[in-house]
Motif scaffolding. Structure first.
Motif, PDB file in Angstrom:
ATOM      1  N   LEU A  30     -16.685  14.997  44.216  1.00 26.61           N
ATOM      2  CA  LEU A  30     -17.411  15.725  45.250  1.00 26.61           C
ATOM      3  C   LEU A  30     -16.982  17.177  45.172  1.00 26.61           C
ATOM      4  O   LEU A  30     -15.786  17.470  45.019  1.00 26.61           O
ATOM      5  CB  LEU A  30     -17.090  15.164  46.643  1.00 26.61           C
ATOM      6  CG  LEU A  30     -17.507  13.720  46.924  1.00 26.61           C
ATOM      7  CD1 LEU A  30     -17.126  13.355  48.359  1.00 26.61           C
ATOM      8  CD2 LEU A  30     -18.994  13.508  46.693  1.00 26.61           C
ATOM      9  N   LEU A  31     -17.957  18.065  45.251  1.00 28.01           N
ATOM     10  CA  LEU A  31     -17.663  19.502  45.274  1.00 28.01           C
ATOM     11  C   LEU A  31     -18.279  20.103  46.523  1.00 28.01           C
ATOM     12  O   LEU A  31     -19.365  19.690  46.946  1.00 28.01           O
ATOM     13  CB  LEU A  31     -18.203  20.199  44.026  1.00 28.01           C
ATOM     14  CG  LEU A  31     -17.409  19.908  42.745  1.00 28.01           C
ATOM     15  CD1 LEU A  31     -17.899  18.672  42.051  1.00 28.01           C
ATOM     16  CD2 LEU A  31     -17.463  21.096  41.805  1.00 28.01           C
ATOM     17  N   GLN A  32     -17.592  21.108  47.061  1.00 29.02           N
ATOM     18  CA  GLN A  32     -18.046  21.660  48.337  1.00 29.02           C
ATOM     19  C   GLN A  32     -17.594  23.097  48.493  1.00 29.02           C
ATOM     20  O   GLN A  32     -16.512  23.476  48.038  1.00 29.02           O
ATOM     21  CB  GLN A  32     -17.446  20.802  49.466  1.00 29.02           C
ATOM     22  CG  GLN A  32     -17.921  21.111  50.862  1.00 29.02           C
ATOM     23  CD  GLN A  32     -17.029  22.079  51.615  1.00 29.02           C
ATOM     24  OE1 GLN A  32     -15.884  22.314  51.245  1.00 29.02           O
ATOM     25  NE2 GLN A  32     -17.544  22.658  52.682  1.00 29.02           N
ATOM     26  N   GLY A  58     -14.542  31.922  38.727  1.00 29.28           N
ATOM     27  CA  GLY A  58     -14.022  32.837  39.728  1.00 29.28           C
ATOM     28  C   GLY A  58     -14.246  32.420  41.169  1.00 29.28           C
ATOM     29  O   GLY A  58     -13.908  33.157  42.076  1.00 29.28           O
ATOM     30  N   ASP A  59     -14.811  31.236  41.376  1.00 23.54           N
ATOM     31  CA  ASP A  59     -14.958  30.752  42.747  1.00 23.54           C
ATOM     32  C   ASP A  59     -14.008  29.593  43.010  1.00 23.54           C
ATOM     33  O   ASP A  59     -13.761  28.764  42.142  1.00 23.54           O
ATOM     34  CB  ASP A  59     -16.397  30.281  43.005  1.00 23.54           C
ATOM     35  CG  ASP A  59     -17.364  31.430  43.171  1.00 23.54           C
ATOM     36  OD1 ASP A  59     -17.019  32.395  43.895  1.00 23.54           O
ATOM     37  OD2 ASP A  59     -18.453  31.388  42.573  1.00 23.54           O
ATOM     38  N   LEU A  60     -13.500  29.586  44.225  1.00 24.24           N
ATOM     39  CA  LEU A  60     -12.663  28.478  44.674  1.00 24.24           C
ATOM     40  C   LEU A  60     -13.574  27.447  45.330  1.00 24.24           C
ATOM     41  O   LEU A  60     -14.197  27.734  46.353  1.00 24.24           O
ATOM     42  CB  LEU A  60     -11.628  28.994  45.672  1.00 24.24           C
ATOM     43  CG  LEU A  60     -10.544  28.036  46.135  1.00 24.24           C
ATOM     44  CD1 LEU A  60      -9.622  27.632  44.983  1.00 24.24           C
ATOM     45  CD2 LEU A  60      -9.728  28.660  47.254  1.00 24.24           C
ATOM     46  N   LEU A  61     -13.669  26.275  44.711  1.00 25.94           N
ATOM     47  CA  LEU A  61     -14.472  25.204  45.287  1.00 25.94           C
ATOM     48  C   LEU A  61     -13.555  24.103  45.783  1.00 25.94           C
ATOM     49  O   LEU A  61     -12.486  23.865  45.210  1.00 25.94           O
ATOM     50  CB  LEU A  61     -15.425  24.611  44.236  1.00 25.94           C
ATOM     51  CG  LEU A  61     -16.471  25.539  43.596  1.00 25.94           C
ATOM     52  CD1 LEU A  61     -17.337  24.750  42.615  1.00 25.94           C
ATOM     53  CD2 LEU A  61     -17.340  26.206  44.658  1.00 25.94           C
ATOM     54  N   ASN A  62     -13.962  23.451  46.846  1.00 30.81           N
ATOM     55  CA  ASN A  62     -13.206  22.286  47.301  1.00 30.81           C
ATOM     56  C   ASN A  62     -13.678  21.078  46.515  1.00 30.81           C
ATOM     57  O   ASN A  62     -14.882  20.844  46.393  1.00 30.81           O
ATOM     58  CB  ASN A  62     -13.416  22.082  48.796  1.00 30.81           C
ATOM     59  CG  ASN A  62     -12.859  23.229  49.602  1.00 30.81           C
ATOM     60  OD1 ASN A  62     -11.708  23.616  49.405  1.00 30.81           O
ATOM     61  ND2 ASN A  62     -13.662  23.807  50.473  1.00 30.81           N
TER      62      ASN A  62
END
Ligand code: I3P
Length: 124
Positions: free
Chosen positions: A98-100, A15-19
């Motif tokens: 990479l996640l951010q 449910g989270d939008l990660l870059n």
């Protein structure tokens, strides 16, 4: 408590939008291209959905990237981006992601949960 991570059991976090930027595909360097992805953690995989709804993903024929966490490495990598709260997953096949997230608590929550999943799935 924010930022501790791992509060929810594996398989129940989404449910989270990660870059996300995939910077290596099986050891082959990729051009860095940040994309917002809806993230979902299972017992041994990180699923990255282009669409928010699982159904939409299914209908569209699978715009989902599957990151196998068994045998993966996860580490904070501030040196790899000008962005804040960046961490890297390196899979056992040599793909690097990479996640951010701009929110430190969101980034820490996912880092902690993914690390737990890496640890538990790698032990089997
Ligand atoms: C990249 C793009 C990325 C940036 C990256 C640039 O340029 O601006 O957002 O990463 O920096 O190379 P391009 O779109 O032309 O490929 P960050 O946002 O993570 O800093 P980098 O080469 O220093 O990784």
């Amino acid at each position: 408590v924010l930022g501790v991570g791992g509060a929810e059991p594996p398989g129940e976090m989404k449910g989270d939008l990660l870059n996300v930027a995939k910077i290596s595909d099986s050891g082959k360097k990729q051009r860095k291209n940040w994309t917002g992805m809806w993230s979902e953690l299972t017992s041994d995989q990180l699923l990255l959905h282009k669409e928010k709804q699982q159904e939409a993903v299914m209908k569209a024929g699978g715009k989902t990237d599957v990151v196998q966490l068994c045998g993966a490495l996860i580490e904070w990598t501030p040196e790899k981006s000008s962005r804040k709260n960046v961490f890297q997953i390196t899979t056992n096949t040599g793909s690097e992601y990479l996640l951010q997230a701009d929110s430190q608590s969101t980034a820490s929550k996912w880092f902690g949960a993914i690390r737990k999943t890496v640890d538990s799935s790698s032990k089997l």
